[in-house]
Motif scaffolding. Structure first.
Motif, short mmCIF file in Angstrom:
data_model
loop_
_atom_site.label_atom_id
_atom_site.label_comp_id
_atom_site.label_asym_id
_atom_site.label_seq_id
_atom_site.Cartn_x
_atom_site.Cartn_y
_atom_site.Cartn_z
N ALA A 113 14.55 17.32 -0.18
CA ALA A 113 14.62 18.56 -0.96
C ALA A 113 15.77 18.50 -1.95
CB ALA A 113 14.78 19.76 -0.03
N THR A 114 16.90 17.95 -1.50
CA THR A 114 18.05 17.84 -2.39
C THR A 114 17.74 16.86 -3.52
OG1 THR A 114 19.55 18.31 -0.56
CG2 THR A 114 20.49 17.27 -2.51
N TRP A 115 17.10 15.78 -3.17
CA TRP A 115 16.70 14.82 -4.19
C TRP A 115 15.83 15.49 -5.25
CZ3 TRP A 115 17.71 9.77 -5.38
CH2 TRP A 115 16.84 9.15 -6.26
N ARG A 116 14.84 16.23 -4.79
CA ARG A 116 13.94 16.91 -5.71
C ARG A 116 14.72 17.94 -6.56
NH1 ARG A 116 10.76 19.45 -2.14
NH2 ARG A 116 10.85 17.68 -0.70
N LEU A 117 15.63 18.60 -5.91
CA LEU A 117 16.45 19.57 -6.63
C LEU A 117 17.12 18.94 -7.85
CD1 LEU A 117 17.98 22.37 -6.66
CD2 LEU A 117 19.76 21.22 -5.34
N HIS A 118 17.64 17.75 -7.65
CA HIS A 118 18.34 17.10 -8.75
C HIS A 118 17.39 16.56 -9.81
CE1 HIS A 118 22.38 17.56 -7.22
NE2 HIS A 118 21.95 17.20 -6.03
N GLN A 119 16.18 16.25 -9.37
CA GLN A 119 15.19 15.82 -10.36
C GLN A 119 14.78 17.00 -11.25
OE1 GLN A 119 15.78 12.35 -9.08
NE2 GLN A 119 14.24 12.49 -10.66
N GLU A 120 14.70 18.15 -10.62
CA GLU A 120 14.24 19.33 -11.36
C GLU A 120 15.34 19.92 -12.24
OE1 GLU A 120 12.70 21.93 -8.33
OE2 GLU A 120 11.33 20.36 -7.67
N HIS A 121 16.57 19.70 -11.85
CA HIS A 121 17.70 20.23 -12.63
C HIS A 121 18.70 19.11 -12.87
CE1 HIS A 121 16.06 24.19 -11.66
NE2 HIS A 121 16.08 23.85 -10.39
N PRO A 122 18.36 18.23 -13.76
CA PRO A 122 19.17 17.02 -13.93
C PRO A 122 20.60 17.31 -14.38
CG PRO A 122 17.10 16.91 -15.18
CD PRO A 122 17.26 18.31 -14.72
#
Lengths: 286, 286
Positions: B120-129
DNA sequence: AAAAACTGGGTACGTTGTACGCGCAAGCGA
DNA sequence: TCGCTTGCGCGTACAACGTACCCAGTTTTT
């Protein structure tokens, strides 16, 4: 971007080949005009000195020029822009420590080498806390960065890992080190910049957090001991989280290595020199 | 800093209690003057929208105000400065995914929960680079950040780990995820900003690197396969390095957990509710 | 009705990276 | 030796930034 006046805070702007040329420094003076009064090296060193002493925020072209006793725009005779200067600063600073790292021969394993490298990287970021604040576009591989990579790959030479796996493993390790370093550095920097110590900070948060926790929304947090966040963050051998995580990560790597050694026993972890496969599958790295 | 006109690029400037007040929003209108035409939430949402769409570089107070159709200085009626706005953006964005994460009950172990959290954290950073580019002073714990922490601590509740160890472990995990995310995001951003693809980039480096490698200074690199750095960096379930590293790290954690369970078997990994120690050793977290 | 409290926002300042172009110095071909 | 070419040093100028300051207008209390 790159087009109008003000733009850049990132490294690695447009002219890639120009950056590489600077990085690998052919340094051929055409000998026509007046002799340059500056060198790339002096500029980079001055810039690093500013960043080390006062942080990235204090690093401006005007400031570097002033420290060198030249006009601001003179710097642009040597460096295309601030972005490229940052690239050069990065490679200048990532040189491996002079006192050396344990050479990963076939006798000693990969683990002490990677562990030493991780600690060296950790120290690197402690000594140059601005490193992780550079808006790095893409890691421009300069001579020193290559040295590091060479060492890391050499460390894994004896293992049965595929080349791709080696790189993935190294990327993961570097990510862990830089990630935890970022956390610790952020705290340290906040403390020195705002004058608010870590403990003071937690005390200031206490009213809001205490209320939130007592609201019943955070039962697990409510059950924690009081000062779980305390405990010597950035000293000596790395923070406790770094130490614990590094050991765990390397343990995990060890399992992978053992597995590869088991399934493809052609590569004994102990071996003199090897790697004479059929032929032709090797070539230069890119 | 914080004193003269232009200064800030960091989050978490001076007035800490003011930040917390905004974060936890008491929102008491004194009711005297005209009714505010804006809300904190609208400002933060607009700012996040700009950052998501065009990056941190495009985020300026003028820009946010323009998007909201108000004058620039009006924003300062709601937010003390850009630094605090960034703090609010951070907490706004770190909310746990709405579709939920696997609840770490006593039946399911800590590992699936932490694994899900890491993804989830990984995805978070992908979505808000832009998240990792914020010059974060110190993570201001807002409601959403606390939710995340609560979940993570709950995941480790069944283990025999000391509270301090739990936090260290979580810091290490977060460091790993953000560190590897940073690497991948830097590449992706460089590609989109400069228009130079990863492959093009390596091709451009080839002349310089090829020569360097052939110089004999980098024997280990010379022995690598050609395209070791290739291979679908940022897609779907995370980069290969992320996947490999996460598995290794969790393996390592598992060993620690097993060790603690063995030496202090009072805490069985399978247990209903527990933790009624004498009393008084607990209190609010800070 | 007057006073008090608050909101909106225009103007102005200091700081940034750097485009542009001028004056001058050093080496080369004649 | 002369002048042409090339490159160096750098002053000036501009667009963008965050935000201090302050006035005008609006709403509520007295």
């Amino acid at each position: 971007m790159t087009r109008s006046g003000t733009s850049t805070e990132h490294s690695g702007s447009g002219d890639l080949s120009r950056s590489l040329e600077l990085l690998w420094g052919t340094g051929d003076r055409p000998g026509r005009g007046p002799r340059p009064g500056l060198t790339l090296g002096r500029i980079v060193a001055a810039a690093v000195a500013v960043a080390d002493a006062e942080g990235l925020g204090a690093l401006s072209m005007r400031r570097v020029a002033a420290d060198l006793g030249v006009g601001t725009m003179s710097l642009y005779r040597y460096v295309p822009g601030k972005a490229e200067l940052l690239d050069l600063m990065l490679d200048a600073v990532v040189a491996l420590p002079a006192d050396g790292l344990p050479e990963p021969g076939p006798d000693t394993g990969w683990r002490p080498a990677l562990e030493a490298l991780a600690h060296a990287t950790w120290r690197l970021h402690q000594e140059h806390p601005w490193l992780l604040r550079v808006d790095q576009g893409r890691p421009l591989l300069g001579p020193n960065a290559l040295d590091r990579l060479e060492y890391a790959v050499r460390a894994l030479a004896g293992t049965g890992l595929a080349d791709r796996e080696k790189i993935q493993l190294l990327v993961a390790l570097d990510g862990f080190v830089t990630g935890t370093a970022r956390t610790v550095l952020n705290s340290a920097r906040a403390e020195q910049r705002t004058g608010v110590s870590d403990a003071d900070f937690r005390r200031a948060q206490e009213p809001a957090l205490g209320q939130a926790v007592r609201s019943g929304r955070y039962p697990a947090l409510a059950g924690l001991d009081e000062d779980v966040f305390g405990g010597a963050p950035g000293d000596g051998g790395g923070s406790p989280a770094f130490t614990l995580g590094l050991a765990a990560l390397l343990d995990g790597f060890a399992a992978v290595v053992a597995d590869r050694a088991a399934t493809a026993p052609a590569h004994p972890p102990e071996g003199t020199h090897h790697q004479p496969p059929p032929h032709g599958t090797h070539r230069a790295a890119t």
